[in-house]
Structure formats: C-alpha cells, structure tokens
Design a protein around this motif. Structure first.
Motif, PDB file in Angstrom:
ATOM      1  N   PHE A   1       0.848  -1.195   0.000  1.00 18.96           N
ATOM      2  CA  PHE A   1       0.000   0.000   0.000  1.00 18.96           C
ATOM      3  C   PHE A   1       0.884   1.246   0.000  1.00 18.96           C
ATOM      4  O   PHE A   1       1.935   1.275   0.624  1.00 18.96           O
ATOM      5  CB  PHE A   1      -0.894   0.005   1.245  1.00 18.96           C
TER       6      PHE A   1
ATOM      7  N   PHE B   1      -1.580  -2.574   6.886  1.00 10.65           N
ATOM      8  CA  PHE B   1      -2.538  -1.754   6.144  1.00 10.65           C
ATOM      9  C   PHE B   1      -3.878  -1.610   6.872  1.00 10.65           C
ATOM     10  O   PHE B   1      -4.469  -0.528   6.912  1.00 10.65           O
ATOM     11  CB  PHE B   1      -2.744  -2.374   4.751  1.00 10.65           C
TER      12      PHE B   1
ATOM     13  N   GLU C   1      -7.767   5.738  -6.407  1.00  8.31           N
ATOM     14  CA  GLU C   1      -7.096   4.536  -5.942  1.00  8.31           C
ATOM     15  C   GLU C   1      -6.808   3.631  -7.138  1.00  8.31           C
ATOM     16  O   GLU C   1      -7.676   3.395  -7.969  1.00  8.31           O
ATOM     17  CB  GLU C   1      -7.989   3.831  -4.915  1.00  8.31           C
TER      18      GLU C   1
ATOM     19  N   ILE D   1      -1.986  -1.423  -3.817  1.00 12.13           N
ATOM     20  CA  ILE D   1      -2.944  -0.311  -3.759  1.00 12.13           C
ATOM     21  C   ILE D   1      -2.142   0.985  -3.695  1.00 12.13           C
ATOM     22  O   ILE D   1      -1.291   1.148  -2.820  1.00 12.13           O
ATOM     23  CB  ILE D   1      -3.853  -0.389  -2.507  1.00 12.13           C
ATOM     24  N   LYS D   2      -2.435   1.893  -4.625  1.00 14.37           N
ATOM     25  CA  LYS D   2      -1.825   3.226  -4.564  1.00 14.37           C
ATOM     26  C   LYS D   2      -2.952   4.240  -4.438  1.00 14.37           C
ATOM     27  O   LYS D   2      -3.810   4.349  -5.312  1.00 14.37           O
ATOM     28  CB  LYS D   2      -0.969   3.491  -5.806  1.00 14.37           C
TER      29      LYS D   2
END
Lengths: 125, 125
Positions: free
Chosen positions: A39, A53, A98, A110-111
């Motif tokens: 993440f 996360f 996202e 996930i960015k």
C-alpha cells in the motif's frame, strides 16, 4: 485473469468497509488482500502487509460517513476507482483516487492519492 | 470507440506538455481536448472549456521537470493515469491521479487528484 474478476475483487474490497464500522469486515478483507499487499498513500507512506494496512483503513472507516464511486476503470489485472467521501473529521467531502493491481485472485498493490491538506491539520495542527 | 483510440488520445495529451515549455504544443492540445472540456482539480476547482483549462496547464508545465507514468488503465471511452512529477516549486516529487472520459474522439472530461498541501503553501504561505 478475466477483467470481471478484477472488478469483483475491487468492489468486494470497498463493500467490506464503505458502509461504516458496523459493516467493517476484517475477515472478508483478509480474504481479498494478499497477505503481503503493498500500500502507498500520502499520509501513511509505504506499508507492506495486510497487518500494516488494515489498522489505517479501520481508522479511516471510523471517520467515514458515506462513499460515492464516481468512476471505475478496469483492464486485465488492473483497476482504478475515483470516489468522493463524506468525512466527519475533518468535516467535509474529499476526493480519492485509488489504483489496484491484482495477482492470484488477491489485491496485491494499492496506490491511493488524495489531497491530504485538511487531514494533515488534524494530525499536526 | 476502440479502447486503443482512447489510450492514443490520452497519451497524445501528455505528450503535448510533459516534456516542458519548449515542447508545450497548444495547437495540438486544442485538437485533443473538446472545446467544452470539463476539468476538475484540487486547486482550480471546476473549469469548463479549453480556454479556461489551458492557462493552468501551462503554469504547471513551467514548474515541471519530469513526468513518469506509473500506471495507466483504459476501458472503452474511459482512462486513468497515475504518475509522479518532479517539480521545481514546490521542490520535490509529487504523485498525480487523472481520470478521463472521451467523447467523439476528444477528451471531454478530466478529473485530477493530488496532494495539494505543498502547492497551497506556495499560493498562500
């Protein structure tokens, strides 16, 4: 992987937390996220692993009143979602973007991008 | 519209400004953007029309040193791009997420998300 599988997984992810703490489903989330999910976000920086996360996500869910998806795009094992959230603290509506990568039927990456200006004020006034 | 047409258009958009003012090509941009393109971003709010959008883009290009695309996703007439920019003022590397809708072979809608914390300090210290 079929495109719709990626969408199903990403939408299941949101479905596990977007309706507030009462519906927050950590067991389901751990079935959706790879154990070593990567993440990256403006406040938390880089975190690796569901254990690193999930506490941040739970903290966010506590201040989340409503989430509205504006746009979602998926192709192959990648997906992106643009959404607005009504938040209690800081109070207001904020926009989030996202980007996901899926591997072996799990969310692997996930960015998250959002304007953290008001959120930073809450952390360090 | 075929998917690759959407990608071509979005990549042509970046190609028209991502290499700095020397390569900034307003004529080409006006061929890519719908005349009534709708733009929304954290600093500028909502703007309608290429005439309203392009001065802000040119201002950004003046402080842009380098742009690196991290992820791009397209499906049908929609696309999203995640990228990092090296900026001179504020100095640093900043992440941007951009969502597009294409209509009649032109970019009709752009929604930009980024953490504007440092940029706001430049505008109103």
């Amino acid at each position: 992987m079929a495109d719709d599988k990626t969408t199903d997984l990403v939408l299941a992810h949101y479905d596990s937390w977007m309706n507030g703490m009462a519906s927050y489903d950590e067991t389901r989330l751990r079935g959706i996220l790879a154990p070593d999910v990567k993440f990256e976000g403006p406040l938390s920086g880089k975190r690796t692993g569901a254990d690193a996360f999930l506490p941040g996500l739970a903290g966010f869910v506590k201040i989340l009143k409503a989430l509205r998806i504006l746009q979602k795009i998926h192709a192959g094992n990648e997906a992106s979602v643009l959404y607005d959230c009504d938040i209690t603290m800081p109070r207001g509506t904020f926009r989030f973007a996202e980007f996901f990568r899926v591997e072996k039927d799990k969310i692997k990456e996930i960015k998250l991008v959002f304007d953290a200006t008001e959120f930073r004020k809450m952390i360090a006034p």
